[in-house]
Design an enzyme around this catalytic site. Structure first.
Site, PDB file in Angstrom:
ATOM      1  N   ASP A  24      84.209 -27.461 -38.943  1.00 17.44           N
ATOM      2  CA  ASP A  24      82.806 -27.766 -38.646  1.00 17.44           C
ATOM      3  C   ASP A  24      82.589 -28.623 -37.404  1.00 17.44           C
ATOM      4  OD1 ASP A  24      81.472 -26.328 -40.592  1.00 17.44           O
ATOM      5  OD2 ASP A  24      81.663 -27.892 -42.099  1.00 17.44           O
ATOM      6  N   LYS A  26      81.794 -42.076 -44.628  1.00 18.44           N
ATOM      7  CA  LYS A  26      82.388 -40.746 -44.422  1.00 18.44           C
ATOM      8  C   LYS A  26      81.959 -40.237 -43.055  1.00 18.44           C
ATOM      9  CE  LYS A  26      84.804 -38.727 -47.693  1.00 18.44           C
ATOM     10  NZ  LYS A  26      84.482 -38.205 -49.009  1.00 18.44           N
ATOM     11  N   ILE A  27      82.866 -39.644 -42.318  1.00 22.58           N
ATOM     12  CA  ILE A  27      82.513 -39.099 -41.010  1.00 22.58           C
ATOM     13  C   ILE A  27      82.596 -37.573 -41.108  1.00 22.58           C
ATOM     14  CG2 ILE A  27      83.034 -39.136 -38.543  1.00 22.58           C
ATOM     15  CD1 ILE A  27      83.878 -42.025 -38.898  1.00 22.58           C
ATOM     16  N   MET A  28      81.439 -36.952 -40.997  1.00 24.42           N
ATOM     17  CA  MET A  28      81.345 -35.521 -41.272  1.00 24.42           C
ATOM     18  C   MET A  28      82.045 -34.697 -40.184  1.00 24.42           C
ATOM     19  SD  MET A  28      80.088 -35.646 -44.086  1.00 24.42           S
ATOM     20  CE  MET A  28      79.250 -36.820 -45.097  1.00 24.42           C
ATOM     21  N   GLY A  29      82.691 -33.623 -40.654  1.00 23.72           N
ATOM     22  CA  GLY A  29      83.432 -32.780 -39.714  1.00 23.72           C
ATOM     23  C   GLY A  29      84.905 -33.154 -39.639  1.00 23.72           C
ATOM     24  N   PHE A  30      85.318 -34.137 -40.452  1.00 22.16           N
ATOM     25  CA  PHE A  30      86.727 -34.558 -40.465  1.00 22.16           C
ATOM     26  C   PHE A  30      87.291 -34.485 -41.880  1.00 22.16           C
ATOM     27  CE2 PHE A  30      85.207 -36.340 -36.596  1.00 22.16           C
ATOM     28  CZ  PHE A  30      86.285 -36.209 -35.728  1.00 22.16           C
ATOM     29  N   HIS A  59      87.740 -18.392 -47.036  1.00 18.09           N
ATOM     30  CA  HIS A  59      88.590 -19.572 -47.153  1.00 18.09           C
ATOM     31  C   HIS A  59      89.011 -19.829 -48.593  1.00 18.09           C
ATOM     32  CE1 HIS A  59      89.978 -23.486 -45.300  1.00 18.09           C
ATOM     33  NE2 HIS A  59      90.267 -22.575 -44.412  1.00 18.09           N
ATOM     34  N   HIS A 112      80.540 -29.868 -47.550  1.00 16.86           N
ATOM     35  CA  HIS A 112      81.039 -28.489 -47.347  1.00 16.86           C
ATOM     36  C   HIS A 112      80.386 -27.954 -46.071  1.00 16.86           C
ATOM     37  CE1 HIS A 112      82.738 -24.666 -48.329  1.00 16.86           C
ATOM     38  NE2 HIS A 112      82.024 -24.321 -49.392  1.00 16.86           N
ATOM     39  N   LYS A 133      75.920   1.554 -40.019  1.00 11.90           N
ATOM     40  CA  LYS A 133      75.344   1.315 -41.352  1.00 11.90           C
ATOM     41  C   LYS A 133      74.673  -0.064 -41.392  1.00 11.90           C
ATOM     42  CE  LYS A 133      76.320   0.913 -46.275  1.00 11.90           C
ATOM     43  NZ  LYS A 133      77.284   0.712 -47.341  1.00 11.90           N
ATOM     44  N   HIS A 154      89.980 -32.598 -44.887  1.00 13.00           N
ATOM     45  CA  HIS A 154      89.941 -31.322 -45.609  1.00 13.00           C
ATOM     46  C   HIS A 154      90.617 -31.453 -46.961  1.00 13.00           C
ATOM     47  CE1 HIS A 154      90.245 -27.028 -46.452  1.00 13.00           C
ATOM     48  NE2 HIS A 154      89.229 -26.929 -45.610  1.00 13.00           N
ATOM     49  N   ARG A 209      80.085 -16.194 -44.244  1.00 11.00           N
ATOM     50  CA  ARG A 209      80.821 -16.380 -45.507  1.00 11.00           C
ATOM     51  C   ARG A 209      80.372 -15.417 -46.600  1.00 11.00           C
ATOM     52  NH1 ARG A 209      84.097 -20.618 -47.157  1.00 11.00           N
ATOM     53  NH2 ARG A 209      84.773 -20.497 -44.983  1.00 11.00           N
TER      54      ARG A 209
HETATM   55  C1  LIG Z   1      84.053 -25.787 -43.757  1.00 16.27           C
HETATM   56  C2  LIG Z   1      84.203 -26.920 -44.645  1.00 16.27           C
HETATM   57  O1  LIG Z   1      83.606 -26.990 -45.692  1.00 16.27           O
HETATM   58  S1  LIG Z   1      85.310 -28.111 -44.153  1.00 16.27           S
HETATM   59  C3  LIG Z   1      84.798 -29.595 -44.969  1.00 16.27           C
HETATM   60  C4  LIG Z   1      83.513 -30.082 -44.390  1.00 16.27           C
HETATM   61  N1  LIG Z   1      83.188 -31.406 -44.926  1.00 16.27           N
HETATM   62  C5  LIG Z   1      83.207 -32.511 -44.167  1.00 16.27           C
HETATM   63  O2  LIG Z   1      83.509 -32.504 -42.976  1.00 16.27           O
HETATM   64  C6  LIG Z   1      82.802 -33.779 -44.866  1.00 16.27           C
HETATM   65  C7  LIG Z   1      83.725 -34.953 -44.500  1.00 16.27           C
HETATM   66  N2  LIG Z   1      84.997 -34.808 -45.170  1.00 16.27           N
HETATM   67  C8  LIG Z   1      85.156 -35.140 -46.482  1.00 16.27           C
HETATM   68  O3  LIG Z   1      84.240 -35.640 -47.148  1.00 16.27           O
HETATM   69  C9  LIG Z   1      86.491 -34.866 -47.144  1.00 16.27           C
HETATM   70  O4  LIG Z   1      87.532 -34.912 -46.186  1.00 16.27           O
HETATM   71  C10 LIG Z   1      86.507 -33.503 -47.850  1.00 16.27           C
HETATM   72  C11 LIG Z   1      85.312 -33.374 -48.807  1.00 16.27           C
HETATM   73  C12 LIG Z   1      86.461 -32.366 -46.856  1.00 16.27           C
HETATM   74  C13 LIG Z   1      87.808 -33.396 -48.632  1.00 16.27           C
HETATM   75  O5  LIG Z   1      87.737 -34.347 -49.644  1.00 16.27           O
HETATM   76  P1  LIG Z   1      89.049 -34.845 -50.418  1.00 16.27           P
HETATM   77  O6  LIG Z   1      89.999 -33.734 -50.605  1.00 16.27           O
HETATM   78  O7  LIG Z   1      88.598 -35.570 -51.620  1.00 16.27           O
HETATM   79  O8  LIG Z   1      89.632 -35.866 -49.340  1.00 16.27           O
HETATM   80  P2  LIG Z   1      91.022 -36.616 -49.382  1.00 16.27           P
HETATM   81  O9  LIG Z   1      91.557 -36.705 -50.763  1.00 16.27           O
HETATM   82  O10 LIG Z   1      91.890 -35.968 -48.390  1.00 16.27           O
HETATM   83  O11 LIG Z   1      90.641 -38.056 -48.861  1.00 16.27           O
HETATM   84  C14 LIG Z   1      91.664 -38.992 -48.619  1.00 16.27           C
HETATM   85  C15 LIG Z   1      91.079 -40.275 -48.106  1.00 16.27           C
HETATM   86  O12 LIG Z   1      90.520 -40.050 -46.799  1.00 16.27           O
HETATM   87  C16 LIG Z   1      89.166 -40.422 -46.779  1.00 16.27           C
HETATM   88  N3  LIG Z   1      88.437 -39.445 -46.003  1.00 16.27           N
HETATM   89  C17 LIG Z   1      88.534 -38.093 -46.111  1.00 16.27           C
HETATM   90  N4  LIG Z   1      87.703 -37.513 -45.255  1.00 16.27           N
HETATM   91  C18 LIG Z   1      87.065 -38.518 -44.606  1.00 16.27           C
HETATM   92  C19 LIG Z   1      86.086 -38.526 -43.605  1.00 16.27           C
HETATM   93  N5  LIG Z   1      85.584 -37.409 -43.130  1.00 16.27           N
HETATM   94  N6  LIG Z   1      85.642 -39.722 -43.155  1.00 16.27           N
HETATM   95  C20 LIG Z   1      86.154 -40.861 -43.639  1.00 16.27           C
HETATM   96  N7  LIG Z   1      87.100 -40.903 -44.593  1.00 16.27           N
HETATM   97  C21 LIG Z   1      87.539 -39.743 -45.069  1.00 16.27           C
HETATM   98  C22 LIG Z   1      88.714 -40.353 -48.236  1.00 16.27           C
HETATM   99  O13 LIG Z   1      87.585 -41.179 -48.466  1.00 16.27           O
HETATM  100  C23 LIG Z   1      89.939 -40.831 -48.948  1.00 16.27           C
HETATM  101  O14 LIG Z   1      89.995 -42.236 -48.857  1.00 16.27           O
HETATM  102  P3  LIG Z   1      90.435 -43.111 -50.117  1.00 16.27           P
HETATM  103  O15 LIG Z   1      91.814 -42.631 -50.462  1.00 16.27           O
HETATM  104  O16 LIG Z   1      90.373 -44.499 -49.601  1.00 16.27           O
HETATM  105  O17 LIG Z   1      89.439 -42.800 -51.186  1.00 16.27           O
HETATM  106  O1  LIG Z   2      88.260 -24.716 -48.092  1.00 19.79           O
HETATM  107  C1  LIG Z   2      87.439 -25.627 -48.226  1.00 19.79           C
HETATM  108  O2  LIG Z   2      87.500 -26.474 -49.135  1.00 19.79           O
HETATM  109  C2  LIG Z   2      86.325 -25.788 -47.271  1.00 19.79           C
HETATM  110  C3  LIG Z   2      86.457 -24.950 -46.050  1.00 19.79           C
HETATM  111  O3  LIG Z   2      87.126 -25.292 -45.107  1.00 19.79           O
HETATM  112  C4  LIG Z   2      85.772 -23.657 -46.043  1.00 19.79           C
HETATM  113  O4  LIG Z   2      85.196 -23.251 -47.049  1.00 19.79           O
HETATM  114  O5  LIG Z   2      85.810 -22.997 -44.983  1.00 19.79           O
END
Ligand SMILES: CC(=O)SCCNC(=O)CCNC(=O)[C@H](O)C(C)(C)COP(=O)(O)OP(=O)(O)OC[C@H]1O[C@@H](n2cnc3c(N)ncnc32)[C@H](O)[C@@H]1OP(=O)(O)O
Ligand SMILES: O=C([O-])CC(=O)C(=O)O
Length: 375
Positions: free
Chosen positions: A311, A254-258, A186, A221, A71, A260, A336
């Site tokens: 990611d 912020k370091i992307m990919g780290f 998710h 995200h 399909k 949650h 997704r």
């Molecule tokens: C498939 C997906 O969507 S997975 C998510 C993909 N996104 C990313 O990889 C973007 C990078 N990561 C982030 O921005 C965040 O970790 C998010 C958006 C995923 C989650 O955000 P939150 O739930 O608000 O994070 P959380 O409350 O755990 O953060 C705690 C602390 O760690 C820090 N922190 C969290 N992630 C990161 C990061 N990737 N790099 C640096 N610092 C970070 C926050 O700034 C925060 O610091 P503070 O207390 O001094 O303000």
């Molecule tokens: O659950 C979240 O916040 C982000 C995530 O890992 C996803 O959508 O796969």
């Protein structure tokens, strides 16, 4: 990070509804789709089987799966009017904007007239989203109008075939299969919640999916896989990666990919895609990108107790398969869409419009000033 409280801004830690589709971060397995552990699904399932599980509510038997794959294969063609629209979109557009426009345009051409059509509309979107992105990409970048109706059995193989003009290797088709399974669902992440809010107004499926694509696009995200790639490709050695990351942390970038929003110590999808990234690195003879990625993971854990989310190792895995970086997040969409659509079904089945309250922080009372008297 390990003891972060799940409360506060961003609705963190608050339940916003019920779902039978997925658990995230529960003790034990970490991630399940309708009760099936993600590790087992990634090892044993076809993505199309997982799509069936999410959309139809159970694992298919062999006849049902064969029928479903057939399909989906039959739904890969693009209407002429959609091709015309895609041909107008410039080469330097972001592919996520192309996906958003493609889903929206399809809603004009194949409007969901009644919720009775929702299963067929979801299957059509699942089948056609890879065609949308590849048709635009190959037209705008290579000047060719591709045939999107390939005979590949899998969604992942179909995507790679259209992108490259030749069928994918067994290894690449396998990695795509795993990747699409990992990204499929998710719980109440930002893009899914967007889809559910839209569904709660009794809107149509294309509107729900178009809105969800917009939410997924952001670097906090789904866009994080592209952002992670843009970062790691700058570094020629693990030593350089470590130095640069320490600088970024020092500057509080912020370091992307780290990190949650829900997981506290690890994202169970990371170990799986990391393993495949390693295999792909060996396959292409990489001696830089994979060791750089591993060092990033070590530094972030050592310095901040932050772990790789789904990611981070997707970036190197896709790169080793020669997928252009800007197509990384559209692959996430191709997967997704199953979770989004399943959540729309669930919302519709037990709906109340989603309409939370806000804490007002504006002025108590303002005096009206005629326009000619204003500063
Ligand atoms: C498939 C997906 O969507 S997975 C998510 C993909 N996104 C990313 O990889 C973007 C990078 N990561 C982030 O921005 C965040 O970790 C998010 C958006 C995923 C989650 O955000 P939150 O739930 O608000 O994070 P959380 O409350 O755990 O953060 C705690 C602390 O760690 C820090 N922190 C969290 N992630 C990161 C990061 N990737 N790099 C640096 N610092 C970070 C926050 O700034 C925060 O610091 P503070 O207390 O001094 O303000
Ligand atoms: O659950 C979240 O916040 C982000 C995530 O890992 C996803 O959508 O796969």
């Amino acid at each position: 990070m390990a003891d972060k409280p799940l409360a506060g801004a961003g609705l963190r830690g608050q339940s916003a509804g019920a779902t039978a589709l997925c658990t995230v971060g529960k003790t034990g397995s970490g991630l399940t789709y309708r009760g099936f552990d993600i590790k087992e699904l990634a090892e044993k399932a076809k993505f199309e089987e997982v799509a069936y599980l999410l959309l139809k509510g159970k694992l298919p038997n062999q006849a049902e799966l064969d029928h479903y794959i057939a399909k989906l294969k039959g739904l890969r063609g693009l209407p002429d009017a959609l091709k015309t629209v895609l041909e107008q979109i410039p080469k330097d557009a972001h592919p996520m904007d192309v996906m958003r426009t493609g889903a929206s345009m399809l809603g004009n051409l194949e409007t969901e007239e009644s919720f009775d059509e929702q299963q067929d509309v979801a299957d059509r979107l699942l089948a056609v989203l890879p065609s949308i992105i590849c048709y635009w990409y190959r037209f705008s970048h290579d000047g060719v109008r591709i045939d999107t109706e390939t005979d590949d059995a899998s969604v992942g193989g179909h995507f790679l075939h259209m992108l490259r003009g030749e069928p994918a290797s067994e290894l690449h088709a396998r990695v795509m299969n795993v990747s699409l399974i990992l990204y499929a669902e998710h719980e109440f992440n930002a893009s899914t919640f967007t889809a559910r809010v839209c569904a709660s107004t009794l809107s149509d499926m294309h509107s729900c999916i178009t809105g969800a694509i917009g939410s997924l696009r952001g670097p906090l995200h789904g866009g994080a896989n592209e952002a992670a790639m843009a970062m790691i490709e700058n570094w020629a050695s693990p030593e350089e990666a470590e130095r640069e990351m320490l600088g970024m942390l020092e500057r509080k970038e912020k370091i992307m990919g780290f990190g949650h929003a829900i997981y506290r110590e690890s994202d169970p999808r990371n170990a799986i895609i990391k393993e495949w990234s390693k295999k792909l690195a060996e396959d292409v003879g990489d001696t830089v990108l994979y060791p750089v990625s591993v060092r990033c993971e070590e530094v972030m854990w050592r310095e901040k107790k932050l772990f790789c989310n789904a990611d981070f190792f997707h970036a190197s895995a896709y790169h080793f398969m020669d997928i252009p970086t800007k197509l990384f997040t559209p692959i996430f969409v191709m997967s997704r869409v199953t979770g989004w659509a399943a959540h729309v079904f669930e919302q519709r089945a037990n709906n109340r419009i989603i309409r939370p309250s806000a804490d007002y922080i504006g002025p108590e009372k303002n005096e009206w000033v005629p326009i000619e008297a204003r500063d």
